[in-house]
Design a protein around this motif. Structure first.
Motif, PDB file in Angstrom:
ATOM      1  N   THR A 193      12.828 -24.644   2.033  1.00 48.01           N
ATOM      2  CA  THR A 193      11.699 -24.361   1.736  1.00 48.01           C
ATOM      3  C   THR A 193      10.885 -24.632   3.027  1.00 48.01           C
ATOM      4  OG1 THR A 193      11.157 -26.422   0.624  1.00 48.01           O
ATOM      5  CG2 THR A 193      11.627 -24.417  -0.776  1.00 48.01           C
ATOM      6  N   SER A 194      11.302 -24.655   4.217  1.00 47.26           N
ATOM      7  CA  SER A 194      10.842 -25.160   5.369  1.00 47.26           C
ATOM      8  C   SER A 194       9.747 -24.136   5.625  1.00 47.26           C
ATOM      9  CB  SER A 194      11.851 -25.231   6.530  1.00 47.26           C
ATOM     10  OG  SER A 194      12.578 -26.486   6.376  1.00 47.26           O
ATOM     11  N   TRP A 195      10.031 -22.601   5.349  1.00 44.98           N
ATOM     12  CA  TRP A 195       8.735 -21.834   5.655  1.00 44.98           C
ATOM     13  C   TRP A 195       7.556 -22.127   5.314  1.00 44.98           C
ATOM     14  CZ3 TRP A 195       6.438 -19.779   1.407  1.00 44.98           C
ATOM     15  CH2 TRP A 195       7.105 -20.106   0.104  1.00 44.98           C
ATOM     16  N   LEU A 232       1.112 -24.955   8.038  1.00 43.60           N
ATOM     17  CA  LEU A 232       0.576 -26.421   8.250  1.00 43.60           C
ATOM     18  C   LEU A 232       0.723 -26.920   9.657  1.00 43.60           C
ATOM     19  CD1 LEU A 232       1.881 -27.655   4.702  1.00 43.60           C
ATOM     20  CD2 LEU A 232      -0.537 -27.135   5.454  1.00 43.60           C
ATOM     21  N   LEU A 233       1.979 -26.808   9.937  1.00 41.75           N
ATOM     22  CA  LEU A 233       2.302 -27.503  11.505  1.00 41.75           C
ATOM     23  C   LEU A 233       1.413 -26.615  12.515  1.00 41.75           C
ATOM     24  CD1 LEU A 233       6.215 -27.583  10.916  1.00 41.75           C
ATOM     25  CD2 LEU A 233       4.493 -29.417  11.008  1.00 41.75           C
ATOM     26  N   GLU A 234       0.917 -25.448  12.273  1.00 36.76           N
ATOM     27  CA  GLU A 234      -0.093 -24.848  13.426  1.00 36.76           C
ATOM     28  C   GLU A 234      -1.493 -25.487  13.359  1.00 36.76           C
ATOM     29  OE1 GLU A 234      -0.090 -20.737  12.236  1.00 36.76           O
ATOM     30  OE2 GLU A 234       2.043 -20.726  12.727  1.00 36.76           O
ATOM     31  N   LEU A 235      -1.779 -26.318  12.433  1.00 36.37           N
ATOM     32  CA  LEU A 235      -3.273 -27.078  12.199  1.00 36.37           C
ATOM     33  C   LEU A 235      -3.315 -27.984  13.302  1.00 36.37           C
ATOM     34  CD1 LEU A 235      -3.667 -27.326   8.298  1.00 36.37           C
ATOM     35  CD2 LEU A 235      -4.536 -25.408   9.857  1.00 36.37           C
ATOM     36  N   PRO A 236      -4.557 -28.116  13.667  1.00 36.35           N
ATOM     37  CA  PRO A 236      -4.695 -29.129  15.037  1.00 36.35           C
ATOM     38  C   PRO A 236      -4.365 -30.574  14.222  1.00 36.35           C
ATOM     39  CG  PRO A 236      -6.516 -27.512  14.749  1.00 36.35           C
ATOM     40  CD  PRO A 236      -5.731 -27.306  13.612  1.00 36.35           C
ATOM     41  N   HIS A 237      -3.509 -31.394  15.122  1.00 34.01           N
ATOM     42  CA  HIS A 237      -3.356 -32.625  14.825  1.00 34.01           C
ATOM     43  C   HIS A 237      -2.295 -32.859  13.788  1.00 34.01           C
ATOM     44  CE1 HIS A 237      -6.508 -33.496  17.708  1.00 34.01           C
ATOM     45  NE2 HIS A 237      -7.330 -32.749  16.740  1.00 34.01           N
ATOM     46  N   VAL A 238      -1.832 -31.882  13.044  1.00 32.95           N
ATOM     47  CA  VAL A 238      -0.684 -32.074  12.159  1.00 32.95           C
ATOM     48  C   VAL A 238       0.739 -32.260  12.807  1.00 32.95           C
ATOM     49  CG1 VAL A 238       0.683 -31.223  10.280  1.00 32.95           C
ATOM     50  CG2 VAL A 238      -1.835 -30.775  10.276  1.00 32.95           C
ATOM     51  N   ILE A 239       1.348 -33.567  12.279  1.00 32.15           N
ATOM     52  CA  ILE A 239       2.445 -33.762  13.360  1.00 32.15           C
ATOM     53  C   ILE A 239       3.734 -33.507  12.364  1.00 32.15           C
ATOM     54  CG2 ILE A 239       3.757 -35.969  14.183  1.00 32.15           C
ATOM     55  CD1 ILE A 239       0.787 -37.201  14.388  1.00 32.15           C
ATOM     56  N   HIS A 240       3.818 -33.599  11.240  1.00 26.63           N
ATOM     57  CA  HIS A 240       5.119 -33.417  10.512  1.00 26.63           C
ATOM     58  C   HIS A 240       4.966 -32.952   8.931  1.00 26.63           C
ATOM     59  CE1 HIS A 240       7.772 -34.977  13.463  1.00 26.63           C
ATOM     60  NE2 HIS A 240       7.097 -36.346  13.554  1.00 26.63           N
ATOM     61  N   ALA A 241       5.475 -32.271   8.718  1.00 31.85           N
ATOM     62  CA  ALA A 241       5.399 -31.740   7.039  1.00 31.85           C
ATOM     63  C   ALA A 241       6.615 -31.685   6.243  1.00 31.85           C
ATOM     64  CB  ALA A 241       4.640 -30.444   7.037  1.00 31.85           C
ATOM     65  N   ALA A 242       6.680 -32.004   5.007  1.00 31.05           N
ATOM     66  CA  ALA A 242       7.988 -31.847   4.266  1.00 31.05           C
ATOM     67  C   ALA A 242       7.824 -31.343   2.748  1.00 31.05           C
ATOM     68  CB  ALA A 242       8.588 -33.324   4.466  1.00 31.05           C
ATOM     69  N   VAL A 243       8.783 -30.795   2.377  1.00 30.49           N
ATOM     70  CA  VAL A 243       8.756 -30.551   0.808  1.00 30.49           C
ATOM     71  C   VAL A 243       9.882 -31.539   0.295  1.00 30.49           C
ATOM     72  CG1 VAL A 243       9.348 -28.760  -1.023  1.00 30.49           C
ATOM     73  CG2 VAL A 243       7.982 -27.860   1.186  1.00 30.49           C
ATOM     74  N   ILE A 244       9.294 -32.248  -0.775  1.00 31.31           N
ATOM     75  CA  ILE A 244       9.971 -33.282  -1.289  1.00 31.31           C
ATOM     76  C   ILE A 244      10.207 -33.171  -2.843  1.00 31.31           C
ATOM     77  CG2 ILE A 244      10.105 -35.760  -1.405  1.00 31.31           C
ATOM     78  CD1 ILE A 244       8.471 -35.976   1.223  1.00 31.31           C
ATOM     79  N   SER A 245      11.419 -33.482  -3.173  1.00 34.99           N
ATOM     80  CA  SER A 245      11.761 -33.379  -4.648  1.00 34.99           C
ATOM     81  C   SER A 245      11.297 -34.752  -5.365  1.00 34.99           C
ATOM     82  CB  SER A 245      13.367 -33.303  -4.897  1.00 34.99           C
ATOM     83  OG  SER A 245      13.896 -34.414  -4.712  1.00 34.99           O
ATOM     84  N   GLY A 246      11.071 -34.685  -6.573  1.00 34.56           N
ATOM     85  CA  GLY A 246      10.700 -35.836  -7.271  1.00 34.56           C
ATOM     86  C   GLY A 246      11.684 -37.231  -7.320  1.00 34.56           C
ATOM     87  N   ASP A 247      12.849 -36.821  -6.988  1.00 28.98           N
ATOM     88  CA  ASP A 247      13.822 -37.867  -6.877  1.00 28.98           C
ATOM     89  C   ASP A 247      14.084 -38.381  -5.426  1.00 28.98           C
ATOM     90  OD1 ASP A 247      15.012 -35.584  -6.464  1.00 28.98           O
ATOM     91  OD2 ASP A 247      16.579 -35.883  -7.530  1.00 28.98           O
ATOM     92  N   GLY A 248      12.989 -37.859  -4.473  1.00 25.88           N
ATOM     93  CA  GLY A 248      13.149 -38.305  -3.202  1.00 25.88           C
ATOM     94  C   GLY A 248      13.989 -37.587  -2.302  1.00 25.88           C
ATOM     95  N   LEU A 249      14.455 -36.390  -2.551  1.00 26.45           N
ATOM     96  CA  LEU A 249      15.329 -35.654  -1.700  1.00 26.45           C
ATOM     97  C   LEU A 249      14.510 -34.631  -0.857  1.00 26.45           C
ATOM     98  CD1 LEU A 249      18.077 -34.760  -4.056  1.00 26.45           C
ATOM     99  CD2 LEU A 249      18.249 -36.585  -2.527  1.00 26.45           C
ATOM    100  N   VAL A 250      15.062 -34.450   0.396  1.00 28.07           N
ATOM    101  CA  VAL A 250      14.205 -33.409   1.220  1.00 28.07           C
ATOM    102  C   VAL A 250      14.785 -31.972   0.986  1.00 28.07           C
ATOM    103  CG1 VAL A 250      13.821 -32.869   3.612  1.00 28.07           C
ATOM    104  CG2 VAL A 250      14.240 -35.105   3.246  1.00 28.07           C
ATOM    105  N   PRO A 296      10.482 -28.757  11.936  1.00 28.92           N
ATOM    106  CA  PRO A 296      11.802 -28.975  13.074  1.00 28.92           C
ATOM    107  C   PRO A 296      11.848 -30.249  13.444  1.00 28.92           C
ATOM    108  CG  PRO A 296      10.624 -26.870  13.136  1.00 28.92           C
ATOM    109  CD  PRO A 296       9.862 -27.746  12.252  1.00 28.92           C
ATOM    110  N   GLU A 297      10.617 -30.888  14.038  1.00 30.18           N
ATOM    111  CA  GLU A 297      10.651 -31.989  14.697  1.00 30.18           C
ATOM    112  C   GLU A 297      10.956 -33.283  14.258  1.00 30.18           C
ATOM    113  OE1 GLU A 297      10.721 -31.745  18.308  1.00 30.18           O
ATOM    114  OE2 GLU A 297      10.680 -29.710  18.081  1.00 30.18           O
ATOM    115  N   LEU A 298      11.039 -33.325  12.596  1.00 25.81           N
ATOM    116  CA  LEU A 298      11.271 -34.332  12.111  1.00 25.81           C
ATOM    117  C   LEU A 298      12.790 -34.586  11.795  1.00 25.81           C
ATOM    118  CD1 LEU A 298      10.105 -36.674  10.170  1.00 25.81           C
ATOM    119  CD2 LEU A 298       9.806 -35.033   8.207  1.00 25.81           C
ATOM    120  N   GLY A 299      13.150 -35.461  12.298  1.00 25.34           N
ATOM    121  CA  GLY A 299      14.858 -36.050  12.241  1.00 25.34           C
ATOM    122  C   GLY A 299      14.928 -36.268  10.807  1.00 25.34           C
TER     123      GLY A 299
END
Length: 141
Positions: A13-15, A20-38, A43-46
């Motif tokens: 669901t990275s799309w 969000l990543l185009e906004l000024p000063h936003v560094i990283h973003a993620a979609v996270i499941s309730g059980d803690g899975l990515v 792209p820059e977040l390892g």
């Protein structure tokens, strides 16, 4: 020495993160499941960092619900947003559908209102895409 196994992502669901990543000063973003899975990450977040953040966001969401319930004396708590401020910046987490949340890390000078508004827009987009997919019983065999 073996490398740790990583669970595969159900659906990327990275799309949903790109605006969000185009906004000024936003560094990283993620979609996270309730059980803690990515489920998606910027792209820059390892991978290891994303997995660590996902585990902590999941725990934080649970702690926030429990803390609110304890203060309110009610247990039907639905989180709207969790915000962390540090000297390095801000972390925002908002529910993004059933058992999922959207998380953003931004620098200290970020406009919080702009970020949280765009997060809500992306959650609505994520929800409408999920609703337009056929259910498993409707999918071709």
């Amino acid at each position: 020495m073996t490398t740790p196994a990583h669970r595969s992502v159900r659906e990327d669901t990275s799309w949903v993160l790109a605006p969000l990543l185009e906004l000024p000063h936003v560094i990283h973003a993620a979609v996270i499941s309730g059980d803690g899975l990515v489920e998606g990450r910027s792209p820059e977040l390892g991978r290891d960092s994303a997995e660590g953040a996902a585990a902590m966001i999941s725990a934080l969401q649970g702690a926030a619900r429990t803390t609110t319930a304890a203060f309110a004396g009610r247990y039907d708590v639905k989180l709207r947003q969790t915000v962390i401020e540090s000297d390095l910046g801000w972390v925002f987490a908002i529910p993004a559908g059933e058992n999922t949340c959207l998380a953003v890390f931004a620098g200290p000078e970020v406009n919080m209102g702009v970020v949280t508004h765009q997060m809500q827009v992306q959650v609505a987009t994520l929800g409408s895409k999920a609703m337009s997919r056929p259910t498993r019983s409707d999918s071709p065999a």
